[in-house]
Structure formats: C-alpha cells, structure tokens
Design an enzyme around this catalytic site. Structure first.
Site, PDB file in Angstrom:
ATOM      1  N   HIS A 199       0.832  -1.202   0.000  1.00 48.23           N
ATOM      2  CA  HIS A 199       0.000   0.000   0.000  1.00 48.23           C
ATOM      3  C   HIS A 199       0.866   1.251   0.000  1.00 48.23           C
ATOM      4  O   HIS A 199       1.839   1.337   0.746  1.00 48.23           O
ATOM      5  CB  HIS A 199      -0.898   0.030   1.247  1.00 48.23           C
ATOM      6  CG  HIS A 199      -1.990  -0.996   1.194  1.00 48.23           C
ATOM      7  ND1 HIS A 199      -2.716  -1.365   2.277  1.00 48.23           N
ATOM      8  CD2 HIS A 199      -2.461  -1.731   0.163  1.00 48.23           C
ATOM      9  CE1 HIS A 199      -3.603  -2.282   1.926  1.00 48.23           C
ATOM     10  NE2 HIS A 199      -3.467  -2.522   0.645  1.00 48.23           N
ATOM     11  N   GLY A 221      -8.162   3.920  25.096  1.00 49.53           N
ATOM     12  CA  GLY A 221      -9.223   3.045  25.580  1.00 49.53           C
ATOM     13  C   GLY A 221      -9.722   2.037  24.559  1.00 49.53           C
ATOM     14  O   GLY A 221     -10.687   1.313  24.813  1.00 49.53           O
TER      15      GLY A 221
END
Lengths: 608, 399
Positions: A273, A297
């Site tokens: 990529h 988180g």
C-alpha cells in the site's frame, strides 16, 4: 440500520469493464437480499448510448450507459451515489464530475495509483460540498442486508458464509480490501456479523478517514462496536485514537495495526500500500499507533490472530448487558442461493438439458481434437495421413493403408483441371474482382453440381443400385432410360474412346493391380463398353470411375461428391492465390463473346 | 514515494526559479575534463564533488570532497567512480561550484493530509536537526497558494528580518510552486545560503521526493527514481518489477538477505500482518512479497520462482485473507507451477510450505495445494477457518 449505504442507495457506475464486473457482483448481493438491483446507470463515454447486461437471479437486466454523470442523473432522479472505476489519469476529473452533480451525495473511488494531490483535492471538494468522498483504492462499502457498493464481500458463497443477508452489530473500517473481507468473516464467526464495512483504501491520504466514519457509526444505534484495521504510516490511526479518547463513546473500538516488522526491515522499504510507510522521523510506526489507540481506551490485541477472540469477548459482553440479542441462525435449507449457470448445474447433476445438436464424429472439448475418438496428435505420431482423417470424419472408420493410397490418388488426380472449367473460372473471375479467398473459392465450389464435378454421388448411387440388385448392363441401361435419363458418370464433353481420359486409365489400372474385389468398377466398365460402342464419347468419365472405386472400398454414397469438392478446393485456392500474386485486373467479357439475341432498341410506351 | 537524486532534484528547482549552484554530473574523469574546458566556473572557482548515488552518510564514506580546484575535482571524480558501497557502485559524480556564504538557513515543503506545510528556520546544515524548535511552519490547504504576506510572516516568525525575510519568503514561494506543480511529496533545501557576491539565496543541497503515481502528467521526468533503502535493486527484484509493470493487478518482491522465512502472501494489507507475525515469533524474514488484484497466473509463477530461489529458507508462508475477487484457484495454479519448477531444479529440499487462504474458488485452489503432498512437497494447507496468521505461528512452532 447502517451507515453510508442503505436500501435507498441508488448507484451510477463510472467506468468500463471493471465497473460492469462490480455491477454484476452488486446484483448478486441485491438478489440475495431480495432487493432490486441498485445500479441504475453507467457513465462511460466510449460506450454511451449502448447498454450493459447484468445477470440478476435467473434473468438478465439491461442497464443504460451514458456520456456524463449529469445525463445519467437527469434520466435517473433517484441516483445518489457514484462508484468510480476510471483509470488513474482521468480519475480526478471523473470524481469531480460526480461530486459536482447535485444528486450525488457519496462518491467511492476504486481506482488505484491516483496521485496524492488529486486525492486531496477530491477530499477537500467533497468536504466543501458536504458530501462524502471515499477512496481512492477502496474495495467498496457494504451494509449487511441493505446495500453493496463495489466488489467488497467477494463471491456469493462468501456473502452467505459471512451472513451478509442480515445485519449484525459490528462496524468495520479497513484500508486493505482483502482484510475487510477477513474481518467481515471474523465478525460473522465470533460475533453476530456486521452493520457496515468500509474500505477506505490503502493510499497515504484517503478521502475520508477513520474519524469521520467513527462519528457516523457512533450515531448509528445498531452499531455497537467498530473494528479498525490500520497499518503503519500517516496519522489516521492516531486521529482515531484521539477521537476515541476525547470523550466517552457509545461504541466500543477494537483495532489492530500492522507494520511491527518494519523495525527489523530495511528502512524506507515500500509495502504493497502506498500509505504504508513510516514518516521521516519515525512517526506513524505500528508501535506508536498501537500505543496511542490502547491509551485512548481501544481494545488492541497483540496480533491479528487474537482479534477473533477479542471480538468474541466484546460480543459476549454486549449480549450479557442486553445491548445485543443473539440472532437465530438460518437453517442450511433457508440460506439464500444464487441460481446456477446451466453448466454448473449440469456438473452437480441438478439440471438436465436436451441437446439440440448431436455429433458422432469429433470432440474438441479436451486439450486437442479427437477424430472419432482418436487424438489428432496420436494419429500423426503413428504415421496416419490425411486420407485416414477423411475416413474417420466421413465414414467413422480407420481405413487401411491400401484404401488410403487409393484416396490419395483420387485426390491428386482431381485437384485441378485448368482455368477454363466452371469452378476455376468462377474463382478466377471473383479473384479478379477483388473478392477474398473464402468467398471466391466458395463461388467456385458453388459451380459443382449435376453438370460439373457433382456427378460422383449419383454415379455411385446408380452403380450400387445395379450391383445390389444384380442387374445386367442392359437391364440397367433400360432402368436408367426409363427412370433417370443419361447415366451419371458416363460421357465426356471432349474425351472419347480414341482420345481417352488419362486420369481414368491411371486410376483403373492402379485399382485393378491391387487384386481387390471391385464389383462396382467392373460393372461401370461393362456399362462403358456398351455405351461407348453406341457413341464414341459415352466413356466412363473421372466422376464415374471415382464413384465406382469409392463404393468398392466401402464409402457411403452420400460422401462421394465430397472427394471431388475437397480435392478441387486445392485447385481453386491455387487459382485465387495465382491471380492475387499477379495482381490481376477486373475481368469483363468482350462484346464479341456475347451473342446479343435480345430485341433491338425500341420506344418505351407511356405508362398506363 | 519516489526519491530523486540531487542532480535532477536541483533541475526541478531551477525550473521553478530557484537559484542553484552551477553543477555537472559526470560518469568519467575524461568527461569532466571536457566539461572543464567548456565552463569557466570549473576552471576558476572552488568546487565540491559528491558521489551521485542514493547513499546516506556520504561525507563519512569519503564520497564528498570540498574546496577543490579543477585538478583536485578531477582526481576526486576518478577516486569516487567505481567505489563499491554495499550493493551500490558509484557510477556518477556531481561536481558543483562552492558558493561562498556566511550563514545557512533551512526551507522545506512537506505533504500533509490537508495539503502541505512550508517549513523555515534561520539556521541550517546539521544545526537545524538539533534546533528543531526553531523550525516554523505555514500550513497551505491543497489547491491554495500561500500569499506573499503569509510567507513573509512565516519568515519573520522564523527570525528573519527586513530584506532577508522578504528574500526567504520569495524563496519559500518558489519552493512551494515547485512542490505543487511537480507533484512532490517532500522538498527540502538544507542549507539555503545567501551568496556573498550578490546576496542571492541559493539552494546548496536538495532532497526531492516525488509522487511516482503522477508520472503520467510529467513528460519531462526523464530521470530514474532511486532505490529508497540505500541499496540497488537486485536482478530478481527488477525482474518482478518488470512483470508488475505489464499486468493487471500487482506482484511485489524485495529481498532481505540472511532471513530463513520466505513470504509469498496475497494482498497489500495481509502481507504486512504476515510479516509482523513472523517477526513477532522470532522468525527472520527472507523477503517481502505480495500479489494482489487478481494478477495472471504466470506473474504469480514468476514471483513464486523468485521466492523459491531465496537462499537458506526453511519455511514459505503462502498466506492470504479471504479474497474479494482474486481467483484463488487461478493464482494458486501459478504458485503450484512455480513450486514444481523449483522442485525440478532441486530447490525446496527440506523447506516447509504453509498455506492459508479464502476467496473465489477457494476449495478448488486449496485442494490443488493439498494434492502437492503426493508429489513429495512438505506442504500444510489451511482454509478460512484457521485464523489468518496462525500458519506463521505453526511454521515457527509456537502453536
């Protein structure tokens, strides 16, 4: 619910063959979820005005191709989405054209190798207009049970295996096309499947980043968690982490980032990529991205393999807390099925077809043609020759060496008979008129008939009738006089008893020298004796000789003209090539070669 | 990203109005001597000679010589040409005039998601590295051009004053024009110097990275892009690149000497996860490879042959996610043909092959791979029910 793509999404596809292929994949999905095809139009200037055919279930839909997006949206007022399958050098113009259309709200670009600047310009333009530009290099977008944009999701069997006929609870955002499919599969196996999966493309600056889509997923009550698959390079994952940590989010975020191997690879190495490359100063490494996501988180498994169990854990927690109710599985009999092409159904014994043609002589479905079952190369390698191929294809039998020699001689004797006979003359006239080989030779072949070369079959037929019925020559001549007329195979325009046809003598003496039984030839010669006694030129001609000999060696009557046609084709091709080589001029008959027996010039009476 | 050597990089800057020192690029001492006859500046001024190759730390390697006269430069050219550094042979030397100056500055333009950032500092050379806080930035949105006021403001923020601030603003404006029009991804001039003779700002060194995807609209890009990781491409790498440029879809191949785990995975995304898994399990990669976009079987076969030829390999990882449209049977057909060829050539002895894949015609493809066992291959084949990278774990015996 889903994001970006839903049941109201109506599509125009900008592009040629690749776009059509995508439409076909999209039709499979639409059929699976029992919705009409969501592709209304194509835009591809070279094909404008034509239509594309898209299989849908057991039928075939016809979708129009337009010159411009504006024309397509004018004709199809429900179109609100464009998929761009245009080459990299024209992709920017195509994308802008779609964005500038007031109906289009979403543009997703599959094109790879689009310059970074173009991608940025498209992204900026979309933002300005309040529209969404997805890609470049995007595999597509899919909303389970609702809408497929592009080839994302793969083959039909995979759509079903991944339960894409109904929605689940997980959103998916990936750069990689292959991995989008992998995550869709994992979500269907470890959890209840996906709501929407988006391929944003692996370029350095995708038109829309994770954050914009995370925000949309956050607003979609059906989506309970989102999986993002990132890779080193750029700062999209960091921005996603920032979004995740900024405030309490309703959706759970799971993420994996690839590119840890970079630490042990040559610096600056390029991966598949374009976007997968570390920044100048080590920013955008897989490690820093993972850390940022963890700190915010997100659930970040250590490896890709650990993603499945992590998704499972999130799903089980969602079920336990009552946010998600498990969806009952469909029984295998109720799973969607795609009508099979007849070929596949035949293979699996599900359909039966009555053929309309039957052949008993040849078969080329394998790696080489079989003549009456014998591979052509094996015939060659074992010393067989063209007469044997004729034997196999005309009479379904392997003829003997001796029979092959007879056929070879027949062919050689009748290959050509000069330029003046009907067949050659016609071919020459056609060649001089500039007609191509196959037509000119065919024109010559058309001349073969009752008066020229075409008497072999009939001669064979009547000699055989006589021999089969044990007729005497007199009975035969009486029978012919009464029922047929002149005996086919007897008589010549120029040759006679005193001026015999050398070809006939040659063939007769060869066949006689073999000592094989030749009842038909013997009968024909007996007939000649009687007829030529009556009239000098009523000799056994080459057609009659060939016919008698061929019937003697067992060839069916209906095949006999074929020997003359085949052999004379050699000569006709020769005449055509000969005229070509000489660059001959158009032929026109001279007036003095025509007997003008038509009425003299006269006045036309007034029309009544 | 495509790196461009100093010479063509300078050429692009010059095209956009930036002053650069006089320079010549030579591939023999004789050629230099001829050029010296043609150019006054070579005979009269002080010169710098540098190896014109994609090499880092040229100074340390003795491939930069400064303060030379023409004879000294000729000797330097002769000394540098043919020097072997790793896999790179010095085949060109760039000789430029020394530009007398007192101070050095820094100006660069960098691609960002929104457009670009223009960077400027009133220190240059190696000093800028250790004083990164002195580098000031101006953001420019894609499609926009910075105003001269904004550029001057940037120069002033970076500590330039008066006339020099205006000159730096002008220089940065030209560098941005070059960046924007040449589809650059990164342009750095370090140092920028004020020529003592006339006070003109001159770019003494250029780092130029261009967007190779934009080549179609730059017919004047007549230079080759340099290898990006400090070595020349190998014969096998170039061969695979040649195939890649001819086909629909893509095949990629980079060799990494000394590794024992060969990679033959599908997909630009999955291939990196496979590499990660190998490294995480303590394996040593022998290469990076990838095929994607439903390439023809013969291209995959070529790639397979190259992978099988890597020296000292113990495992080959034929991994892949569940393909969208790459035909598994067809591409595996190419791999199988490559394997058979390698085996016939006596390769793959003691090499274990690990396969995991899904996608169109996966069953047929995987069955064909499995059948290789009967031909004596040590091959282990898994389908979509085995998680993506488990084969790397199994290959390295951690699972």
């Amino acid at each position: 619910m889903s994001i970006l793509a839903n049941k109201d999404t109506r599509v125009v596809i900008q592009g040629g063959a690749a776009g059509l292929n995508a439409a076909r994949r999209m039709a499979e999905f639409c059929y699976m979820i029992k919705q009409p095809l969501n592709v209304d139009a194509f835009v591809y200037p070279p094909d404008s005005g034509k239509t594309n055919e898209v299989p849908y279930g057991s039928g075939l839909l016809t979708i129009p191709v337009y010159k411009s997006v504006a024309e397509a949206t004018a004709k199809h007022p429900q179109v609100n989405t464009s998929l761009v399958y245009i080459g990299a050098d024209r992709a920017c113009t195509a994308g802008m054209e779609a964005l500038n259309d007031h109906q289009i709200q979403l543009v997703s670009m599959i094109t790879e190798g689009v310059p970074e600047k173009d991608a940025k310009l498209l992204a900026r333009h979309a933002t300005k207009l309040g529209k969404v530009f997805n890609g470049p290099s995007s595999i597509g977008i899919i909303s389970a049970g609702a809408c497929r944009l592009g080839v994302i999701g793969g083959a039909f069997d995979n759509l079903v295996a991944c339960k894409l006929y109904r929605e689940g609870s997980f959103g998916v955002i990936t750069k990689s096309g292959g991995l989008s499919n992998e995550i869709i599969w994992i979500c269907s196996q470890f959890a209840d499947g996906i709501t929407t999966a988006i391929g944003i493309g692996g370029d350095a600056y995708p038109g829309t980043d994770y954050v914009s889509y995370l925000e949309k997923f956050e607003q979609d009550p059906q989506t309970k968690a989102v999986v993002i698959v990132g890779e080193m390079g750029g700062d999209l994952e960091e921005r996603a982490a920032e979004w995740c940590g900024a405030k309490k989010r309703r959706i759970k975020l799971l993420a994996v980032v690839s590119g840890f191997c970079q630490e042990s690879l040559p610096k600056g190495m390029k991966f598949g990529h374009a976007g997968a490359k570390e920044g100048m100063k080590g920013e955008g490494s897989a490690r820093s991205k993972s850390e940022a996501l963890k700190k915010a988180g997100a659930i970040v498994p250590d490896t890709f393999g650990a993603l499945g169990p992590a998704i499972k854990q999130v799903y089980e927690d969602l079920v336990k807390s009552g946010q998600v109710r498990p969806i009952p599985e469909l029984s295998p009999a109720d799973l969607p099925k795609l009508p099979k092409p007849v070929e596949e159904g035949l293979k699996t014994g599900e359909v039966m077809v009555v053929p309309i043609i039957k052949t008993t002589i040849s078969d080329d479905r394998g790696d080489e043609p079989l003549y009456d079952g014998y591979p052509a190369s094996e015939l060659i390698n074992k010393g067989y020759e063209i007469p044997h191929v004729i034997g196999l294809l005309w009479d379904k039998r392997l003829i003997s060496k001796q029979e092959a020699e007879i056929i070879k001689r027949i062919m050689m004797l009748s290959a050509d008979h000069g330029p003046c006979v009907s067949g050659a003359l016609t071919t020459i006239i056609a060649a001089c008129a500039g007609i191509g080989m196959s037509q000119a030779v065919a024109a010559g072949l058309i001349m073969i008939g009752p008066r020229f070369g075409g008497a072999v079959t009939d001669a064979g037929r009547y000699f055989k009738h006589a021999v089969d019925n044990k007729m005497s020559v007199d009975d035969f001549l009486a029978y012919m006089k009464k029922n047929v007329g002149p005996v086919p195979g007897i008589g010549h325009r120029v040759k006679s008893v005193r001026n015999p046809d050398k070809r006939v003598k040659e063939l007769v003496s060869y066949v006689k020298s073999l000592g094989i039984p030749t009842p038909h030839l013997d009968f024909a010669l007996a007939v000649e004796k009687v007829t030529s006694a009556k009239k000098d030129n009523l000799i056994l001609n080459v057609d009659g000789t060939m016919a008698a000999v061929l019937v003697d060696i067992g060839f069916p009557v209906d095949s006999l003209n074929g020997f003359f046609i085949l052999s004379r084709t050699i000569g006709l091709i020769g005449h055509w090539v000969d005229q070509k080589r000489q660059d001959s001029r158009l032929i026109r008959l001279f007036d003095y070669l025509v007997n003008y027996a038509a009425p003299k010039r006269r006045e036309v009476p007034p029309l009544k | 990203m495509a790196k461009v050597l100093e010479g063509p990089g300078m050429g692009l800057m010059k095209k956009w109005g930036i002053s650069v020192p006089n320079y010549v690029i030579v591939s023999s001492a004789e050629q230099f001597e001829q050029l010296a006859k043609a150019h006054d500046w070579i005979r009269k001024g002080k010169l710098v000679a540098k190896a014109h190759e994609a090499l880092g730390s040229r100074f340390k390697l003795g491939l930069v010589k400064v303060g030379l006269d023409a004879a000294g430069a000729k000797a330097a050219v002769r000394g540098m040409l043919g020097r072997q550094v790793g896999s790179i042979t010095v085949s060109q030397v760039i000789v430029s005039e020394m530009v007398p100056h007192k101070e050095e500055y820094y100006v660069a333009v960098k691609s960002t998601r929104e457009g670009a950032e223009i960077l400027a500092a009133n220190c240059g050379g190696i000093e800028v590295e250790s004083n990164w806080d002195r580098v000031k930035k101006l953001r420019v949105e894609v499609g926009e051009t910075p105003s001269s006021d904004a550029l001057e403001k940037l120069a002033k923020e970076a500590g330039f004053t008066k006339e020099l601030a205006r000159k730096i603003a002008g220089f940065a404006g030209k560098l941005f024009a070059c960046f924007d029009n040449e589809d650059a991804q990164y342009l750095e001039v370090n140092p920028v110097v004020a020529r003592e003779s006339d006070g003109e700002l001159v770019a003494l060194d250029a780092v130029t990275l261009l967007d190779a995807d934009a080549k179609f609209r730059h017919s004047d890009w007549d230079f080759l892009f340099a290898a990006e990781f400090g070595r020349a491409y190998t014969k096998n790498e170039l061969e695979v690149m040649g195939v890649d440029s001819k086909i629909k879809g893509s095949v990629k191949f980079i060799e990494i000497p000394g590794g024992d785990t060969a990679m033959l995975p599908a997909g630009g995304g999955a291939s990196v996860y496979y590499s990660d898994a190998v490294v995480a399990r303590g394996g040593k990669l022998a290469n990076y490879a990838e095929y994607s976009g439903d390439p023809p079987d013969w291209a995959v076969e070529v790639l397979t042959e190259k992978v099988c030829s890597l020296p000292g390999i113990k495992n080959i990882i034929v991994g892949g996610a569940i393909a969208n449209f790459t035909d598994v049977k067809k591409t595996f057909g190419g791999i199988i043909a490559g394997f058979r060829k390698a085996k016939a050539e006596g390769k793959l002895n003691g090499v274990k092959i690990w396969v995991r894949r899904g996608g169109p015609r996966e069953k047929e493809g995987l069955d064909a791979m499995r059948a290789l066992r009967e031909e004596g291959f040590d091959i282990h084949v898994y389908d979509r029910h085995t998680p993506l990278t488990d084969i790397a774990d199994m290959a390295l015996q951690k699972k």
